[in-house]
Design a protein around this motif. Structure first.
Motif, PDB file in Angstrom:
ATOM      1  N   THR A 101     -68.955   3.135  84.677  1.00 38.70           N
ATOM      2  CA  THR A 101     -67.861   2.161  84.722  1.00 38.70           C
ATOM      3  C   THR A 101     -67.700   1.401  83.411  1.00 38.70           C
ATOM      4  OG1 THR A 101     -69.321   0.469  85.680  1.00 38.70           O
ATOM      5  CG2 THR A 101     -68.114   1.895  87.199  1.00 38.70           C
ATOM      6  N   SER A 102     -68.734   1.393  82.574  1.00 39.43           N
ATOM      7  CA  SER A 102     -68.628   0.718  81.279  1.00 39.43           C
ATOM      8  C   SER A 102     -67.627   1.428  80.366  1.00 39.43           C
ATOM      9  CB  SER A 102     -69.997   0.634  80.598  1.00 39.43           C
ATOM     10  OG  SER A 102     -70.442   1.916  80.161  1.00 39.43           O
ATOM     11  N   PRO A 136     -60.317  -6.988  94.694  1.00 40.21           N
ATOM     12  CA  PRO A 136     -61.514  -7.208  95.526  1.00 40.21           C
ATOM     13  C   PRO A 136     -61.357  -6.654  96.934  1.00 40.21           C
ATOM     14  CG  PRO A 136     -60.960  -9.186  94.295  1.00 40.21           C
ATOM     15  CD  PRO A 136     -59.809  -8.240  94.099  1.00 40.21           C
ATOM     16  N   LYS A 151     -55.017  -7.095  87.539  1.00 39.06           N
ATOM     17  CA  LYS A 151     -54.424  -7.562  86.290  1.00 39.06           C
ATOM     18  C   LYS A 151     -53.137  -6.798  85.991  1.00 39.06           C
ATOM     19  CE  LYS A 151     -55.768  -8.672  81.529  1.00 39.06           C
ATOM     20  NZ  LYS A 151     -56.891  -8.613  80.539  1.00 39.06           N
ATOM     21  N   GLU A 193     -61.797   1.150  81.077  1.00 38.47           N
ATOM     22  CA  GLU A 193     -61.149  -0.119  80.768  1.00 38.47           C
ATOM     23  C   GLU A 193     -60.539  -0.703  82.041  1.00 38.47           C
ATOM     24  OE1 GLU A 193     -57.528  -1.896  77.959  1.00 38.47           O
ATOM     25  OE2 GLU A 193     -58.185   0.194  77.730  1.00 38.47           O
ATOM     26  N   MET A 236     -61.880  -2.917  96.748  1.00 37.77           N
ATOM     27  CA  MET A 236     -63.256  -2.592  96.381  1.00 37.77           C
ATOM     28  C   MET A 236     -64.236  -2.902  97.509  1.00 37.77           C
ATOM     29  SD  MET A 236     -63.125  -1.221  93.425  1.00 37.77           S
ATOM     30  CE  MET A 236     -64.777  -1.290  92.734  1.00 37.77           C
ATOM     31  N   THR A 244     -68.266   2.256  95.609  1.00 35.99           N
ATOM     32  CA  THR A 244     -69.662   2.241  95.186  1.00 35.99           C
ATOM     33  C   THR A 244     -70.576   2.358  96.400  1.00 35.99           C
ATOM     34  OG1 THR A 244     -69.749  -0.181  95.292  1.00 35.99           O
ATOM     35  CG2 THR A 244     -69.163   0.798  93.182  1.00 35.99           C
ATOM     36  N   TRP A 285     -62.131  -1.883  84.715  1.00 33.14           N
ATOM     37  CA  TRP A 285     -62.858  -1.670  85.957  1.00 33.14           C
ATOM     38  C   TRP A 285     -63.090  -2.985  86.709  1.00 33.14           C
ATOM     39  CZ3 TRP A 285     -64.401   2.238  89.076  1.00 33.14           C
ATOM     40  CH2 TRP A 285     -65.359   1.941  90.045  1.00 33.14           C
ATOM     41  N   ASN A 286     -63.447  -4.028  86.002  1.00 33.73           N
ATOM     42  CA  ASN A 286     -63.756  -5.311  86.644  1.00 33.73           C
ATOM     43  C   ASN A 286     -62.517  -6.036  87.160  1.00 33.73           C
ATOM     44  OD1 ASN A 286     -66.535  -5.055  86.212  1.00 33.73           O
ATOM     45  ND2 ASN A 286     -66.396  -5.966  84.166  1.00 33.73           N
ATOM     46  N   ASP A 287     -61.330  -5.488  86.901  1.00 32.45           N
ATOM     47  CA  ASP A 287     -60.093  -6.100  87.370  1.00 32.45           C
ATOM     48  C   ASP A 287     -59.564  -5.445  88.648  1.00 32.45           C
ATOM     49  OD1 ASP A 287     -59.917  -7.886  85.163  1.00 32.45           O
ATOM     50  OD2 ASP A 287     -59.130  -6.259  83.917  1.00 32.45           O
ATOM     51  N   ASN A 327     -55.327  -2.172  90.327  1.00 32.07           N
ATOM     52  CA  ASN A 327     -55.814  -3.095  89.308  1.00 32.07           C
ATOM     53  C   ASN A 327     -55.046  -4.412  89.405  1.00 32.07           C
ATOM     54  OD1 ASN A 327     -55.892  -4.396  86.531  1.00 32.07           O
ATOM     55  ND2 ASN A 327     -57.361  -2.737  86.236  1.00 32.07           N
TER      56      ASN A 327
END
Length: 350
Positions: free
Chosen positions: A92-93, A103, A300, A96, A106, A113, A98-100, A298
């Motif tokens: 996931t790093s 929720p 964002k 681009e 996810m 995951t 991924w953290n957006d 996403n």
């Protein structure tokens, strides 16, 4: 999930060949460059796309040795693909945005995951299967319930998806379920009985959106259980086709996305470039919402969409929206096999 390029079945030959270093096994229609402009900008062309029309057939194709780099399954199939050893974990790093990711999406159990934090699936597009009808031929008051699909007055005027997940999601809603993962034997029998009643009215089982768009637009059918893009496209053409997401029983929500296939033969770097390009580009979210009527996973990117457009699509409050639907979450393997077997009998008239 396709606007153009209907390809039924599973041909191993690429249907849209460009960059041979990256092969994407996808639904027909997603090869459009508007879905991955940043990839094209960086690499000069699109990946090579090869298509499937049904996830269970796609599963068998991959299990028999068909090779590609990325796949585009939906929520109800991810665990099955993973448990069969068809996937490799995502780094996931290297993705681009991924953290957006939203929720609420996810949080779907065992989807993106696993308990150990390993990521296997990048949620990307999501939408609904809902009652869709010709407003000039059917009165709104006649389609306030999903039970309308079994009403004898719609004999030979109905179309359902050929895929088992959407069909049983319809039946699950009708019998009052909002979580189909715990379906009892009695509920299964009740759901199957409803689908048998609907079968009496079915003129065709559609394979992809090109087929149902043509059937609704051409007047072959007047009532369909269809994805967002059917009504979105036809309404944009000025045709009297609308979807009713406020039936008494509700709607079903599916979440699709991309996976990295095991033993991917192409460029891993390009695979991650593609994942980043489709995930973190606000222009992609605008396109998928405006032109297809789907949501983008996403947060964002979704925030960049015109609020008026989001409101028109019912997505102004995503968390509230997804809370009122039946999510097509992964079901236990034995239940899925039962669904597949039963639906094949129903479509055959048994």
């Amino acid at each position: 999930m396709a606007l153009v390029g209907a390809v039924a079945g599973l041909s191993a030959a690429p249907a849209f060949a460009e960059d041979g270093d990256l092969v994407v096994f996808d639904w027909s229609g997603y090869e459009e460059p508007a879905f991955h402009p940043r990839y094209v900008e960086k690499h000069g062309d699109s990946p090579t796309f090869t298509f499937f029309g049904d996830e269970d057939e796609a599963f068998e194709k991959l299990r028999s040795g068909f090779k590609a780099d990325l796949g585009h399954p939906c929520s109800q199939s991810v665990v099955k693909w993973r448990d069969a050893g068809l996937l490799q974990p995502l780094d996931t790093s290297r993705i681009e945005g991924w953290n957006d990711l939203l929720p609420g999406i996810m949080a779907m159990k065992d989807l993106a995951t696993t308990a150990d934090g390993t990521a296997w699936f990048m949620p990307w597009d999501w939408g609904n299967t809902s009652l869709t009808y010709n407003t000039e031929k059917i009165a709104a008051e006649d389609v306030t319930s999903l039970k309308a699909f079994a009403d004898p007055k719609f004999k030979d005027r109905v179309s359902l998806p050929i895929n088992v997940d959407d069909a049983f999601a319809l039946a699950a809603l009708v019998i009052g379920l909002k979580d189909w993962t715990q379906m009892t034997d009695e509920q299964f029998a009740e759901a199957a009985a409803f689908l048998r009643e609907v079968h009496k009215n079915v003129r065709l089982y559609w394979t992809d959106s090109t087929e149902i768009v043509q059937a609704l637009g051409g007047g072959e059918v007047d009532l369909a259980w269809a994805w967002n893009d059917a009504s979105t496209q036809l309404a944009a053409e000025g045709q009297p086709i609308a979807s009713n997401k406020d039936t008494a029983e509700g709607i079903t929500t599916w979440v699709c996305g991309y996976v990295l296939l095991k033993d991917a033969p192409g460029s891993i770097d390009k695979a991650y470039d593609f994942l980043s390009a489709v995930n973190a580009d606000p222009e992609v979210a605008k396109y998928i919402v405006n032109d297809w009527g789907y949501g983008h996973a996403n947060a964002k990117s979704m925030a960049a969409v015109d609020p008026a457009v989001l409101a028109a699509k019912g997505y102004e409050d995503v968390e509230k929206f997804v809370d009122k639907t039946l999510f097509q979450s992964p079901v236990p393997p034995e239940l899925k096999l039962r669904m597949i077997d039963e639906f094949e009998k129903i479509k055959a008239g048994y």
